[in-house]
Design a protein around this motif. Structure first.
Motif, PDB file in Angstrom:
ATOM      1  N   ARG A  82       0.795  -1.212   0.150  1.00  0.00           N
ATOM      2  CA  ARG A  82      -0.121  -0.123   0.059  1.00  0.00           C
ATOM      3  C   ARG A  82       0.867   1.279   0.006  1.00  0.00           C
ATOM      4  O   ARG A  82       1.787   1.315   0.556  1.00  0.00           O
ATOM      5  N   PRO A  83       0.532   2.233  -0.682  1.00  0.00           N
ATOM      6  CA  PRO A  83       1.465   3.340  -0.905  1.00  0.00           C
ATOM      7  C   PRO A  83       2.006   3.962   0.287  1.00  0.00           C
ATOM      8  O   PRO A  83       3.319   4.410   0.345  1.00  0.00           O
ATOM      9  N   ASP A  84       1.343   4.209   1.358  1.00  0.00           N
ATOM     10  CA  ASP A  84       1.697   5.004   2.365  1.00  0.00           C
ATOM     11  C   ASP A  84       2.646   3.903   3.162  1.00  0.00           C
ATOM     12  O   ASP A  84       3.580   4.445   4.128  1.00  0.00           O
ATOM     13  N   ARG A  85       2.453   2.645   3.128  1.00  0.00           N
ATOM     14  CA  ARG A  85       3.471   1.720   3.895  1.00  0.00           C
ATOM     15  C   ARG A  85       4.732   1.521   3.116  1.00  0.00           C
ATOM     16  O   ARG A  85       5.866   1.141   3.670  1.00  0.00           O
ATOM     17  N   SER A  86       4.564   1.519   1.610  1.00  0.00           N
ATOM     18  CA  SER A  86       5.898   1.185   0.790  1.00  0.00           C
ATOM     19  C   SER A  86       6.686   1.933   0.357  1.00  0.00           C
ATOM     20  O   SER A  86       7.499   1.953   0.040  1.00  0.00           O
ATOM     21  N   THR A 116      12.373   4.712   1.176  1.00  0.00           N
ATOM     22  CA  THR A 116      13.360   3.825   1.058  1.00  0.00           C
ATOM     23  C   THR A 116      13.275   2.480   0.400  1.00  0.00           C
ATOM     24  O   THR A 116      13.824   1.384   0.578  1.00  0.00           O
ATOM     25  N   ALA A 117      12.191   2.287  -0.455  1.00  0.00           N
ATOM     26  CA  ALA A 117      11.690   1.429  -1.128  1.00  0.00           C
ATOM     27  C   ALA A 117      12.702   0.652  -1.956  1.00  0.00           C
ATOM     28  O   ALA A 117      12.684  -0.557  -2.152  1.00  0.00           O
ATOM     29  N   ILE A 118      13.431   1.326  -2.661  1.00  0.00           N
ATOM     30  CA  ILE A 118      14.714   0.750  -3.407  1.00  0.00           C
ATOM     31  C   ILE A 118      15.763  -0.032  -2.487  1.00  0.00           C
ATOM     32  O   ILE A 118      16.093  -1.244  -2.771  1.00  0.00           O
ATOM     33  N   ALA A 123      10.603  -2.119  -3.761  1.00  0.00           N
ATOM     34  CA  ALA A 123      10.538  -1.830  -5.128  1.00  0.00           C
ATOM     35  C   ALA A 123      10.778  -3.005  -5.980  1.00  0.00           C
ATOM     36  O   ALA A 123       9.880  -3.232  -7.026  1.00  0.00           O
ATOM     37  N   ALA A 124      11.489  -3.799  -5.779  1.00  0.00           N
ATOM     38  CA  ALA A 124      11.747  -5.248  -6.574  1.00  0.00           C
ATOM     39  C   ALA A 124      10.636  -5.995  -6.308  1.00  0.00           C
ATOM     40  O   ALA A 124      10.028  -6.710  -7.249  1.00  0.00           O
ATOM     41  N   PHE A 139       9.351   2.428 -14.232  1.00  0.00           N
ATOM     42  CA  PHE A 139       9.815   2.759 -12.831  1.00  0.00           C
ATOM     43  C   PHE A 139      10.260   4.370 -12.973  1.00  0.00           C
ATOM     44  O   PHE A 139      11.154   4.591 -13.696  1.00  0.00           O
ATOM     45  N   SER A 140       9.921   5.264 -11.932  1.00  0.00           N
ATOM     46  CA  SER A 140      10.383   6.343 -11.914  1.00  0.00           C
ATOM     47  C   SER A 140      10.909   6.549 -10.297  1.00  0.00           C
ATOM     48  O   SER A 140      10.092   6.585  -9.497  1.00  0.00           O
ATOM     49  N   ASP A 141      12.129   6.986 -10.322  1.00  0.00           N
ATOM     50  CA  ASP A 141      12.697   7.229  -9.010  1.00  0.00           C
ATOM     51  C   ASP A 141      12.809   9.001  -8.699  1.00  0.00           C
ATOM     52  O   ASP A 141      13.322   9.279  -7.807  1.00  0.00           O
ATOM     53  N   GLY A 142      12.074   9.457  -9.392  1.00  0.00           N
ATOM     54  CA  GLY A 142      12.057  11.048  -9.154  1.00  0.00           C
ATOM     55  C   GLY A 142      12.859  11.867  -9.989  1.00  0.00           C
ATOM     56  O   GLY A 142      12.645  13.039 -10.306  1.00  0.00           O
TER      57      GLY A 142
END
Length: 186
Positions: A82-86, A116-118, A123-124, A139-142
Motif C-alpha cells: 500500500r503506498p503509505d506503507r511501501s 526507502t523502497a529501493i 521496489a523489487a 519505474f520512476s525514482d523522481g
C-alpha cells in the motif's frame, strides 16, 4: 462508465473487496488530476486534503471516487505495498501523446519522496508483481523514468520492427500483436 476505468479493470481486474485505502492519501498529493470537474498538479496536496483524509469525501469529484491505485487491484502485491506503507505508488497511466508505443497505456511505479523502497527491496517486490503480462511497466525514482517491462532487447525489436532472434520471437510477436497498431512499424 469511464473508458479509462473500464480499461484498468480489463488490464488488472476489479478492485479487490478486501483492500481499502485506510489512512493512505498518497494519490491526493502525488498524482496530477486534470479533469473538467477538478484539477490538481502533481506533487501538490489536494486543497480538500485534511489531517483526517479527504475533507469532502461524501461529495468528492468523480475521478476521486472511481480511481484506484494498482495495489487495490492486484492480489499478488503484498499488504505492505500500500503506498503509505511501501513508499511507492503504482498506477495505470494513459498518455495522450506517447513518445513510443510503451507509453500510451502502461503501469507506472513511482517512488514517493523520502521513500526507502529501493534500498529495502519493496521496489523489487512490487515490480515482480506487475511485470508479468503484456502491459508495459515504467519505474520512476523522481529523477528519471525507466522502462522495466518488457526488457530493453524485446522493446527495441518491437519498436524497430526488426526481425527478432529465435529466442525472443514469441515474446516480441506477442507485444507486436497487442501494441503494433500504435507503432510506426507494425
Amino acid at each position: 462508465m469511464d473508458t479509462e476505468t473500464d480499461l484498468e479493470t480489463v488490464l488488472l481486474g476489479p478492485v479487490l473487496p478486501d483492500r481499502d485505502c485506510g489512512d493512505c492519501t498518497a494519490c491526493c498529493t502525488v498524482l496530477t488530476v486534470d479533469t473538467p470537474e477538478f484539477r490538481k498538479p502533481a506533487g501538490t496536496p489536494c486543497v480538500h486534503l485534511s489531517a483526517r483524509g479527504c475533507g469532502i469525501h461524501a461529495v468528492r469529484p468523480r475521478i476521486c471516487r472511481t480511481w484506484f491505485c494498482v495495489w487495490r487491484r492486484v492480489a499478488s502485491m503484498p499488504d505492505a505495498a500500500r503506498p503509505d506503507r511501501s513508499g511507492l505508488i503504482v498506477s495505470v497511466n494513459f498518455v495522450k501523446a506517447p513518445q513510443n508505443i510503451f507509453e500510451g497505456v502502461s503501469i507506472n511505479v513511482r517512488v514517493l519522496p523520502g521513500s526507502t523502497a529501493i534500498e529495502n527491496g519493496m521496489a523489487a517486490t512490487i515490480l515482480d508483481s506487475v511485470c508479468d503480462g503484456l502491459v508495459p511497466v515504467w519505474f520512476s525514482d523522481g529523477s528519471k523514468k525507466m522502462l522495466m517491462h518488457p526488457d530493453n532487447e524485446v522493446a527495441r525489436h518491437v519498436i524497430s520492427g526488426d526481425r527478432a532472434p529465435a529466442h525472443l520471437h514469441a515474446e516480441v510477436s506477442a507485444w507486436r500483436e497487442r501494441y503494433g497498431i500504435f507503432s510506426a512499424n507494425p
